[in-house]
Design a protein around this motif. Structure first.
Motif, mmCIF file in Angstrom:
data_model
loop_
_atom_site.group_PDB
_atom_site.id
_atom_site.type_symbol
_atom_site.label_atom_id
_atom_site.label_comp_id
_atom_site.label_asym_id
_atom_site.label_seq_id
_atom_site.Cartn_x
_atom_site.Cartn_y
_atom_site.Cartn_z
ATOM 1 N N ARG A 157 0.830 -1.207 0.000
ATOM 2 C CA ARG A 157 0.000 0.000 0.000
ATOM 3 C C ARG A 157 0.865 1.258 0.000
ATOM 4 O O ARG A 157 1.898 1.305 0.661
ATOM 5 N N PRO A 158 0.447 2.306 -0.731
ATOM 6 C CA PRO A 158 1.161 3.586 -0.660
ATOM 7 C C PRO A 158 1.142 4.122 0.769
ATOM 8 O O PRO A 158 0.126 3.994 1.471
ATOM 9 N N THR A 159 2.272 4.734 1.178
ATOM 10 C CA THR A 159 2.405 5.234 2.547
ATOM 11 C C THR A 159 2.700 6.726 2.522
ATOM 12 O O THR A 159 3.793 7.145 2.146
ATOM 13 N N SER A 160 1.716 7.538 2.863
ATOM 14 C CA SER A 160 1.841 9.004 2.885
ATOM 15 C C SER A 160 2.526 9.539 1.635
ATOM 16 O O SER A 160 3.494 10.298 1.720
ATOM 17 N N PRO A 161 2.038 9.172 0.447
ATOM 18 C CA PRO A 161 2.703 9.618 -0.782
ATOM 19 C C PRO A 161 2.427 11.092 -1.040
ATOM 20 O O PRO A 161 1.266 11.504 -1.133
ATOM 21 N N PRO A 162 3.465 11.936 -1.163
ATOM 22 C CA PRO A 162 3.245 13.384 -1.232
ATOM 23 C C PRO A 162 2.537 13.868 -2.482
ATOM 24 O O PRO A 162 1.886 14.912 -2.446
ATOM 25 N N ILE A 163 2.630 13.143 -3.613
ATOM 26 C CA ILE A 163 1.978 13.634 -4.838
ATOM 27 C C ILE A 163 0.790 12.764 -5.235
ATOM 28 O O ILE A 163 0.322 12.824 -6.363
ATOM 29 N N MET A 164 0.282 11.952 -4.278
ATOM 30 C CA MET A 164 -0.800 11.030 -4.595
ATOM 31 C C MET A 164 -1.979 11.231 -3.638
ATOM 32 O O MET A 164 -2.297 10.362 -2.826
ATOM 33 N N PRO A 165 -2.664 12.358 -3.710
ATOM 34 C CA PRO A 165 -3.791 12.583 -2.798
ATOM 35 C C PRO A 165 -4.865 11.513 -2.964
ATOM 36 O O PRO A 165 -5.243 11.157 -4.089
ATOM 37 N N GLY A 166 -5.332 10.981 -1.840
ATOM 38 C CA GLY A 166 -6.364 9.956 -1.857
ATOM 39 C C GLY A 166 -5.830 8.533 -1.943
ATOM 40 O O GLY A 166 -6.607 7.582 -1.864
#
Length: 398
Positions: A157-166
């Motif tokens: 799973r993505p973890t606090s990705p800065p350019i991936m809102p939502g």
């Protein structure tokens, strides 16, 4: 851990495409021929190994040879970036059979982006099946996907990705598993790019860094032939390393002085716009450089120097043999590359830098899906994974 001479180990040997006899495999694994014969029977039943028409003569009766059966299986691969989605189908050797690329912002959210991805993968799979020569391509063995942000290795799973809102915590793996009923492997986009570049251009190199310079900056680090992920999957997040050249520039992560705030593609575009040269994206920067705009060329050179300062520290830490610079900005990469080389070779100690190659990526637009497919293939056919799958369902691995 797999057992020596296990079915998984034998398949790892055969995956290089060279047919081998039971005697060959017994010598390579240190196992008795009867044990090798049992393992080959399991692999043959699972459709992963076939007896070939090629027989080897050993001075007596010809011996049957066995080969990896890659004929009727495929792998799906996805490379998601800040503004694109590239999807592909590959064979079990990682060769791309069909692909497509769509311009779609990752900020549109997972429902929109993954809906598009599923549609494209379904269409590509059907296309490959229709064009198949010989046995129909039936089984999807695995899916590999690269995401433009940190990925938790245990969950995918993505973890606090800065350019991936939502996208934070979104279960990418489950969505793809439910559609295709096979193992799914997820990693950061820079990591899969590193795997793709190594496979295409540097297959014998065990220590390589791939630095992606696009909207942001990230790196995939291969050390001793293995990807480095770090404790939380955040290894290689170069864009948010402090850069003295960036000074007090604010970064979208909330800190100041991050490398990305000066040298990321969007930051370079913003700097040029402040100077009265309109640039709204990394693509605009590329177009300006191609048009011979001196300010944009200078900005790329300065960005390269800042990136090189950080990479000089990385060179001291990891001692790579090759540093590859890739990403959208590198389409006009000479000014950037010159700045990177200038800083690395002036700051890194000779022991670490005297044999270091610093070069632009050669894998091109398909580097991400090539890396994602190889990641999935290596994982699903690793001895540990394969032996466990064979134990669960001897005649249906996947």
């Amino acid at each position: 851990m797999h057992q020596p001479g296990s079915a998984g180990e034998i398949l790892e040997i055969l995956r290089d495409g060279t047919p081998r006899t039971k005697r060959d495999l017994a010598l390579l694994t240190g196992q008795a021929r009867t044990t090798v014969a049992q393992r080959l029977a399991v692999l043959t039943d699972a459709g992963l190994v076939r007896e070939t028409d090629e027989a080897t003569a050993t001075g007596g009766r010809p011996s049957a040879a066995y080969a990896f059966n890659a004929d009727d299986k495929i792998v799906l691969a996805v490379d998601l970036g800040a503004n694109h989605a590239t999807c592909a189908v590959s064979d079990l050797f990682g060769e791309v059979l069909a692909h497509t690329t769509d311009a779609v912002p990752i900020a549109e959210g997972p429902q929109t982006v993954m809906g598009l991805v599923l549609d494209r993968l379904d269409a590509l799979r059907s296309q490959v099946v229709e064009l198949s020569v010989g046995p129909a391509v039936r089984e999807v063995m695995a899916v590999g996907i690269g995401l433009p942000g940190p990925v938790a290795q245990d969950s995918g799973r993505p973890t606090s990705p800065p350019i991936m809102p939502g996208w934070d915590g979104y279960d990418v793996r489950r969505v793809l598993e439910e559609r295709y009923g096979c193992p799914v492997f997820v990693d950061n986009d820079a990591n899969v790019l590193a795997l793709g570049e190594r496979a295409v251009a540097w297959p014998g190199v065990q220590d390589l860094m791939y630095v992606k310079v696009a909207t942001g900056i990230g790196a995939g680090i291969i050390s001793g032939g293995r990807l480095l992920h770090g404790a939380e999957g955040a290894a290689g997040d170069l864009g948010h390393v402090y850069s003295a050249a960036a000074g007090e520039r604010p970064c979208r992560c909330g800190n100041r002085g991050c490398l990305e705030s000066l040298a990321g593609g969007m930051s370079i575009a913003a700097t040029l716009t402040e100077q009265g040269i309109p640039a709204g994206s990394p693509r605009d920067v590329v177009d300006l450089v191609r048009a011979g705009n001196l300010e944009s060329i200078h900005a790329l050179r300065e960005a390269g120097r800042a990136i090189g300062d950080v990479l000089a520290a990385c060179t001291a830490l990891f001692n790579p043999r090759v540093i590859v610079i890739g990403g959208e900005i590198v389409e006009v990469g000479e000014p950037l590359l010159a700045g990177v080389r200038e800083s690395i070779y002036s700051r890194a100690l000779p022991l670490a830098s005297r044999n270091l190659r610093v070069t632009v990526a050669q894998s091109g637009a398909l580097g991400g899906v090539q890396g994602a497919s190889r990641m999935a293939i290596d994982a699903v056919f690793s001895a540990e994974h394969l032996d466990a799958a064979l134990d669960r369902a001897p005649a249906a691995v996947g």
